[in-house]
Write a protein that holds these residues in place. Structure first.
Motif, short mmCIF file in Angstrom:
data_model
loop_
_atom_site.label_atom_id
_atom_site.label_comp_id
_atom_site.label_asym_id
_atom_site.label_seq_id
_atom_site.Cartn_x
_atom_site.Cartn_y
_atom_site.Cartn_z
N GLU A 186 0.84 -1.21 0.00
CA GLU A 186 0.00 0.00 0.00
C GLU A 186 0.87 1.25 0.00
OE1 GLU A 186 -3.94 1.78 2.30
OE2 GLU A 186 -2.61 0.39 3.36
N VAL A 187 0.46 2.23 -0.78
CA VAL A 187 1.15 3.52 -0.86
C VAL A 187 0.13 4.63 -0.69
CG1 VAL A 187 2.48 5.08 -2.32
CG2 VAL A 187 2.93 2.62 -2.41
N LYS A 188 0.39 5.55 0.23
CA LYS A 188 -0.42 6.76 0.38
C LYS A 188 0.54 7.93 0.42
CE LYS A 188 -4.45 4.76 2.68
NZ LYS A 188 -5.35 4.80 3.87
N ALA A 189 0.29 8.94 -0.39
CA ALA A 189 1.26 10.04 -0.48
C ALA A 189 0.57 11.37 -0.75
CB ALA A 189 2.28 9.74 -1.58
N VAL A 190 1.28 12.43 -0.38
CA VAL A 190 0.84 13.79 -0.67
C VAL A 190 2.06 14.60 -1.05
CG1 VAL A 190 1.05 14.45 1.76
CG2 VAL A 190 -0.40 15.80 0.25
N GLY A 191 1.88 15.53 -1.98
CA GLY A 191 3.00 16.37 -2.39
C GLY A 191 2.48 17.63 -3.07
N ILE A 192 3.29 18.70 -3.01
CA ILE A 192 2.85 19.96 -3.62
C ILE A 192 4.03 20.68 -4.27
CG2 ILE A 192 0.87 20.34 -2.10
CD1 ILE A 192 2.67 22.22 -0.44
N PRO A 193 3.74 21.45 -5.31
CA PRO A 193 4.75 22.37 -5.85
C PRO A 193 4.89 23.56 -4.90
CG PRO A 193 3.02 21.89 -7.46
CD PRO A 193 2.52 21.45 -6.13
N VAL A 194 6.09 24.09 -4.79
CA VAL A 194 6.31 25.27 -3.95
C VAL A 194 6.99 26.37 -4.76
CG1 VAL A 194 7.40 26.20 -1.87
CG2 VAL A 194 6.46 23.88 -1.85
N LEU A 195 8.14 26.03 -5.35
CA LEU A 195 8.89 27.02 -6.12
C LEU A 195 8.94 26.71 -7.61
CD1 LEU A 195 11.95 27.55 -3.73
CD2 LEU A 195 9.94 29.01 -4.00
N THR A 196 8.51 25.52 -8.00
CA THR A 196 8.52 25.14 -9.41
C THR A 196 7.15 24.61 -9.80
OG1 THR A 196 9.10 22.78 -9.19
CG2 THR A 196 10.91 24.38 -9.00
N ASP A 197 7.01 24.17 -11.04
CA ASP A 197 5.74 23.58 -11.46
C ASP A 197 5.74 22.07 -11.23
OD1 ASP A 197 7.58 22.88 -13.37
OD2 ASP A 197 6.30 23.34 -15.09
N LYS A 198 6.80 21.56 -10.59
CA LYS A 198 6.88 20.15 -10.22
C LYS A 198 6.62 20.02 -8.71
CE LYS A 198 8.46 18.83 -14.32
NZ LYS A 198 7.73 17.91 -15.21
N VAL A 199 6.45 18.78 -8.24
CA VAL A 199 6.29 18.54 -6.80
C VAL A 199 7.64 18.78 -6.13
CG1 VAL A 199 5.79 16.84 -5.03
CG2 VAL A 199 4.40 16.91 -7.10
N ASP A 200 7.70 19.72 -5.19
CA ASP A 200 8.94 20.09 -4.52
C ASP A 200 9.08 19.49 -3.12
OD1 ASP A 200 10.02 21.77 -6.57
OD2 ASP A 200 8.56 23.30 -6.01
N ILE A 201 7.95 19.14 -2.51
CA ILE A 201 7.99 18.51 -1.20
C ILE A 201 6.92 17.43 -1.16
CG2 ILE A 201 6.46 20.28 -0.19
CD1 ILE A 201 8.00 19.85 2.46
N ALA A 202 7.26 16.28 -0.59
CA ALA A 202 6.33 15.15 -0.62
C ALA A 202 6.52 14.26 0.60
CB ALA A 202 6.55 14.32 -1.89
N HIS A 203 5.43 13.62 0.96
CA HIS A 203 5.46 12.64 2.06
C HIS A 203 4.73 11.39 1.59
CE1 HIS A 203 5.38 10.95 6.11
NE2 HIS A 203 4.13 10.61 5.84
N ALA A 204 5.31 10.23 1.89
CA ALA A 204 4.67 8.97 1.51
C ALA A 204 4.67 8.02 2.70
CB ALA A 204 5.42 8.33 0.34
N ARG A 205 3.60 7.27 2.81
CA ARG A 205 3.51 6.20 3.81
C ARG A 205 3.42 4.88 3.06
NH1 ARG A 205 2.12 5.14 9.14
NH2 ARG A 205 0.90 3.25 9.51
N LEU A 206 4.38 4.01 3.31
CA LEU A 206 4.45 2.73 2.62
C LEU A 206 4.20 1.59 3.60
CD1 LEU A 206 7.87 3.34 0.78
CD2 LEU A 206 5.59 4.09 0.05
N GLU A 207 3.42 0.61 3.16
CA GLU A 207 3.20 -0.59 3.99
C GLU A 207 3.67 -1.81 3.21
OE1 GLU A 207 -0.38 -3.04 6.21
OE2 GLU A 207 -0.46 -0.84 6.16
N PHE A 208 4.59 -2.56 3.80
CA PHE A 208 5.16 -3.72 3.14
C PHE A 208 4.37 -4.98 3.47
CE2 PHE A 208 8.50 -0.62 3.30
CZ PHE A 208 9.26 -0.83 2.15
#
Length: 332
Positions: A186-208
């Motif tokens: 399972e993968v749950k993630a969030v991320g946002i652009p800050v200074l560019t048009d790409k995702v600059d900061i992101a957090h993911a929670r992974l379950e193995f």
């Protein structure tokens, strides 16, 4: 083409003279069993400048590497990895391609196919696998169940052609896959652009599959530089610092209301990770052993990064829908 023999130096070249490529050239010059035979860049002036700095020659085209090199580092923009890497593999050269190994999984598969058809080695530049802290931790891994990972950096204009997941987080995704050695359910993630048009900061929670959970944060817009992994396994806590290149092991000697702990600095080799990576690549080219981070491992890390990115996009769409619905209610 015959690969350099045991007593001979492996002839190496570098394609791409950006920050990564120049570092590869620098280290190849220092490796005893390697001979830096040349550099290629689509910008002839940059190639000439790098060739002069590292006392080698600038090739006018990729074709000039044929018969003159045994192994090549590919440090071009990510979108060109597959095309350049496949061309070099077809020419009979072993290839180390920087991470991420390709822009898409389909392109990664073309690299794997080219390496297989031409019986060449394909290594992916996940340099943190050669970090002394990671090497120190590997022998003591014993069914870890919880990871906290932070890879934070200040903004630089480097690697802005890709999202932070493919630029920074993919290092830690690769390390997690190597340490846990189980599929991610399972993968749950969030991320946002800050200074560019790409995702600059992101957090993911992974379950193995075995129950281990990892929280992974990556940022290229932070105010400080942090490169740490902390994880827990039975009766132990282990802290790994990529920047300091060391690892601390805290074991429970006596549990209970008055516990006793043992603190141990894990023995780690004193080596520059990039040098260890390139020495390993040169050695594999000579001995024909599979690289520590082969094409399959590079693809696995890319696949997990793609899943993280898909979860970020899904979350972004859901948030926008919620914001739209809230705006609609206000309008009414």
């Amino acid at each position: 083409m015959s690969v350099a023999g045991q007593a001979e130096k492996t002839r190496v070249a570098v394609v791409g003279t950006g920050e990564f490529g120049r570092n590869h050239a620098r280290v190849y010059r220092e490796i005893q069993n390697a001979e830096l035979v040349g550099i290629f860049d689509t910008d002839p002036q940059r190639a000439e400048s790098a060739a002069k700095e590292f006392r080698t020659q600038a090739f006018a085209s990729l074709d000039e590497l044929s018969g003159r090199a045994d192994a090549v580092s590919v440090a071009v923009p990510t979108g060109d990895h597959a095309a350049v890497g496949c061309r070099l593999l077809e020419m009979g050269l072993d290839v180390l391609v920087e991470k991420p190994m390709a822009k898409t999984l389909a392109e990664a598969d073309t690299l794997l196919d080219a390496a297989g058809r031409n019986h060449r080695l394909l290594q992916v530049g996940h340099v943190e696998r050669f970090n002394p802290a990671v090497l120190a931790v590997e022998p003591v891994i014993n069914h870890p169940l919880f990871f906290e990972v932070h890879r934070l950096g200040v903004f630089t204009p480097r690697s802005l052609d890709v999202d932070v997941i493919y630029d920074l987080m993919i290092h830690d995704l690769d390390i997690l896959l190597a340490l846990v050695r189980q599929p991610v359910n399972e993968v749950k993630a969030v991320g946002i652009p800050v200074l560019t048009d790409k995702v600059d900061i992101a957090h993911a929670r992974l379950e193995f599959a075995g129950g281990a959970v990892a929280n992974v944060t990556a940022s290229r817009v932070s105010t400080e530089r942090v490169r740490k992994v902390r994880f827990f396994q039975q009766h132990e806590y282990i802290s790994l610092d990529y920047a300091r290149r060391d690892a601390l092991r805290v074991s429970v000697k006596r549990p209970g209301s008055q516990p006793e702990f043992a603190f141990e600095r894990l023995p780690a080799p004193t080596v520059e990770p990039l040098r260890a990576e390139l020495e390993s690549f040169v050695d594999c080219a000579r001995t024909r052993q599979q690289p520590r981070v082969n094409g399959a491992a590079g693809r696995a890390a890319l696949e997990l990064a793609v899943r993280v990115m898909a979860s970020i996009q899904e979350h972004g769409e859901r948030v926008q829908l919620l914001e739209f619905a809230a705006a609609q209610k206000i309008d009414k």
